[in-house]
Enzyme design. Structure first.
Site, PDB file in Angstrom:
ATOM      1  N   TYR A  51       0.816  -1.217   0.000  1.00 34.29           N
ATOM      2  CA  TYR A  51       0.000   0.000   0.000  1.00 34.29           C
ATOM      3  C   TYR A  51       0.853   1.273   0.000  1.00 34.29           C
ATOM      4  CZ  TYR A  51      -4.508  -2.406   0.704  1.00 34.29           C
ATOM      5  OH  TYR A  51      -5.653  -3.168   0.554  1.00 34.29           O
ATOM      6  N   PHE A  59      -5.617   7.270   7.173  1.00 39.20           N
ATOM      7  CA  PHE A  59      -6.062   5.925   7.540  1.00 39.20           C
ATOM      8  C   PHE A  59      -4.977   4.857   7.362  1.00 39.20           C
ATOM      9  CE2 PHE A  59      -7.436   6.697   3.106  1.00 39.20           C
ATOM     10  CZ  PHE A  59      -6.845   5.632   2.447  1.00 39.20           C
ATOM     11  N   ARG A  87     -11.947  -5.589 -10.635  1.00 42.98           N
ATOM     12  CA  ARG A  87     -12.379  -4.418  -9.856  1.00 42.98           C
ATOM     13  C   ARG A  87     -13.903  -4.304  -9.865  1.00 42.98           C
ATOM     14  NH1 ARG A  87      -8.995  -1.380  -6.547  1.00 42.98           N
ATOM     15  NH2 ARG A  87     -10.201   0.481  -7.059  1.00 42.98           N
ATOM     16  N   THR A  93     -14.664   0.927  -3.529  1.00 47.10           N
ATOM     17  CA  THR A  93     -13.820   0.859  -2.332  1.00 47.10           C
ATOM     18  C   THR A  93     -14.658   0.926  -1.058  1.00 47.10           C
ATOM     19  OG1 THR A  93     -12.004   1.879  -3.533  1.00 47.10           O
ATOM     20  CG2 THR A  93     -11.897   1.993  -1.127  1.00 47.10           C
ATOM     21  N   ARG A 104     -17.949  -6.727  -2.379  1.00 46.02           N
ATOM     22  CA  ARG A 104     -18.114  -5.776  -1.265  1.00 46.02           C
ATOM     23  C   ARG A 104     -19.583  -5.403  -1.066  1.00 46.02           C
ATOM     24  NH1 ARG A 104     -12.935  -2.173  -3.221  1.00 46.02           N
ATOM     25  NH2 ARG A 104     -11.289  -3.321  -2.125  1.00 46.02           N
ATOM     26  N   GLU A 128       2.317  -5.737  -7.829  1.00 48.60           N
ATOM     27  CA  GLU A 128       1.783  -6.500  -6.695  1.00 48.60           C
ATOM     28  C   GLU A 128       2.080  -7.993  -6.840  1.00 48.60           C
ATOM     29  OE1 GLU A 128      -2.328  -5.256  -6.580  1.00 48.60           O
ATOM     30  OE2 GLU A 128      -1.781  -3.209  -5.996  1.00 48.60           O
TER      31      GLU A 128
HETATM   32  P1  DAT Z   1      -9.180  -0.135  -3.226  1.00 45.88           P
HETATM   33  O1  DAT Z   1      -8.971  -1.192  -2.163  1.00 45.88           O
HETATM   34  O2  DAT Z   1     -10.610  -0.126  -3.711  1.00 45.88           O
HETATM   35  O3  DAT Z   1      -8.196  -0.236  -4.352  1.00 45.88           O
HETATM   36  P2  DAT Z   1      -7.615   2.109  -2.255  1.00 45.88           P
HETATM   37  O4  DAT Z   1      -6.465   1.487  -2.973  1.00 45.88           O
HETATM   38  O5  DAT Z   1      -7.904   3.543  -2.509  1.00 45.88           O
HETATM   39  O6  DAT Z   1      -8.963   1.295  -2.538  1.00 45.88           O
HETATM   40  O7  DAT Z   1      -7.412   1.950  -0.682  1.00 45.88           O
HETATM   41  C1  DAT Z   1      -6.902   0.748  -0.155  1.00 45.88           C
HETATM   42  C2  DAT Z   1      -7.683   0.369   1.066  1.00 45.88           C
HETATM   43  O8  DAT Z   1      -7.543   1.389   2.046  1.00 45.88           O
HETATM   44  C3  DAT Z   1      -9.184   0.232   0.850  1.00 45.88           C
HETATM   45  O9  DAT Z   1      -9.548  -1.031   0.344  1.00 45.88           O
HETATM   46  C4  DAT Z   1      -9.707   0.476   2.216  1.00 45.88           C
HETATM   47  C5  DAT Z   1      -8.746   1.505   2.782  1.00 45.88           C
HETATM   48  N1  DAT Z   1      -9.290   2.855   2.598  1.00 45.88           N
HETATM   49  C6  DAT Z   1      -9.372   3.549   1.448  1.00 45.88           C
HETATM   50  N2  DAT Z   1      -9.927   4.747   1.629  1.00 45.88           N
HETATM   51  C7  DAT Z   1     -10.217   4.818   2.947  1.00 45.88           C
HETATM   52  C8  DAT Z   1     -10.794   5.796   3.787  1.00 45.88           C
HETATM   53  N3  DAT Z   1     -11.215   6.967   3.308  1.00 45.88           N
HETATM   54  N4  DAT Z   1     -10.937   5.508   5.103  1.00 45.88           N
HETATM   55  C9  DAT Z   1     -10.520   4.343   5.613  1.00 45.88           C
HETATM   56  N5  DAT Z   1      -9.964   3.362   4.879  1.00 45.88           N
HETATM   57  C10 DAT Z   1      -9.801   3.602   3.575  1.00 45.88           C
HETATM   58 MG    MG Z   2      -6.160   0.057  -4.381  1.00 45.86          MG
END
Ligand code: DAT
Ligand code: MG
Length: 151
Positions: A51, A59, A87, A93, A104, A128
């Site tokens: 990440y 977060f 996706r 998300t 989800r 990844e």
């Molecule tokens: P995704 O998992 O859909 O690719 P992302 O890569 O933007 O989304 O974020 C990775 C993870 O982080 C996501 O699955 C859950 C967490 N996350 C994202 N946005 C968040 C937020 N606003 N508050 C809390 N957790 C969050």
């Molecule tokens: Mg992501």
């Protein structure tokens, strides 16, 4: 669209809630080819690398703690346009915005407990897959159903 590979993971909440089989079944039934699969607890440093793009988000510490709280099912799936389609199968998300019928949208409520991960681009999928799997863990096999899935 091209034949691609994507990294899909069942997060610790998905494993604890017994959703592993259901999530695998969706990708399997759709016709995608399973290339690699393992149950792992890779540790904080690895999860921070996974990440890395989000390291400045408020977060981030909570996200890493959650991802490090139990085993994860790490998978590679292959098929036509599988990055985007994976996706779509995952849903938005934030599960409150995920359509019913998506993983989800069917199994989650909170953004911080959204059950599964999927790569968001072909480039990130490659990054990844290389982070989570050794080259020899990616298995080359021919799907006997291929002629019935593709034209
Ligand atoms: P995704 O998992 O859909 O690719 P992302 O890569 O933007 O989304 O974020 C990775 C993870 O982080 C996501 O699955 C859950 C967490 N996350 C994202 N946005 C968040 C937020 N606003 N508050 C809390 N957790 C969050
Ligand atoms: Mg992501």
């Amino acid at each position: 669209p091209a034949i691609e590979r994507t990294f899909i993971a069942v997060k610790p909440d998905g494993v604890q809630r017994g959703l592993v089989g259901n999530i695998i079944a969706r990708f399997e039934a759709r016709g995608f080819r399973l290339v690699a699969l393992k149950l792992v607890r890779p540790g904080k440093e690895h999860l921070e690398q996974h990440y890395a793009e989000l390291k400045d988000k408020p977060f981030f510490p909570g996200l890493i703690e959650y991802m490090n709280s139990g085993p994860i099912v790490a998978m590679v799936w292959e098929g036509l346009d599988v990055v985007k389609t994976g996706r779509a199968m995952l849903g938005a998300t934030n599960p409150l915005a995920s359509a019913p019928g998506t993983i989800r949208g069917d199994y989650a409520i909170a953004v911080g407990r959204n059950v599964a991960h999927g790569s968001d681009s072909v480039e990130n999928a490659e990054r990844e897959i290389a982070l989570w799997f050794k080259p020899e863990e990616l298995v080359d096999w021919e799907q006997s159903q291929k002629a019935w899935i593709y034209e």
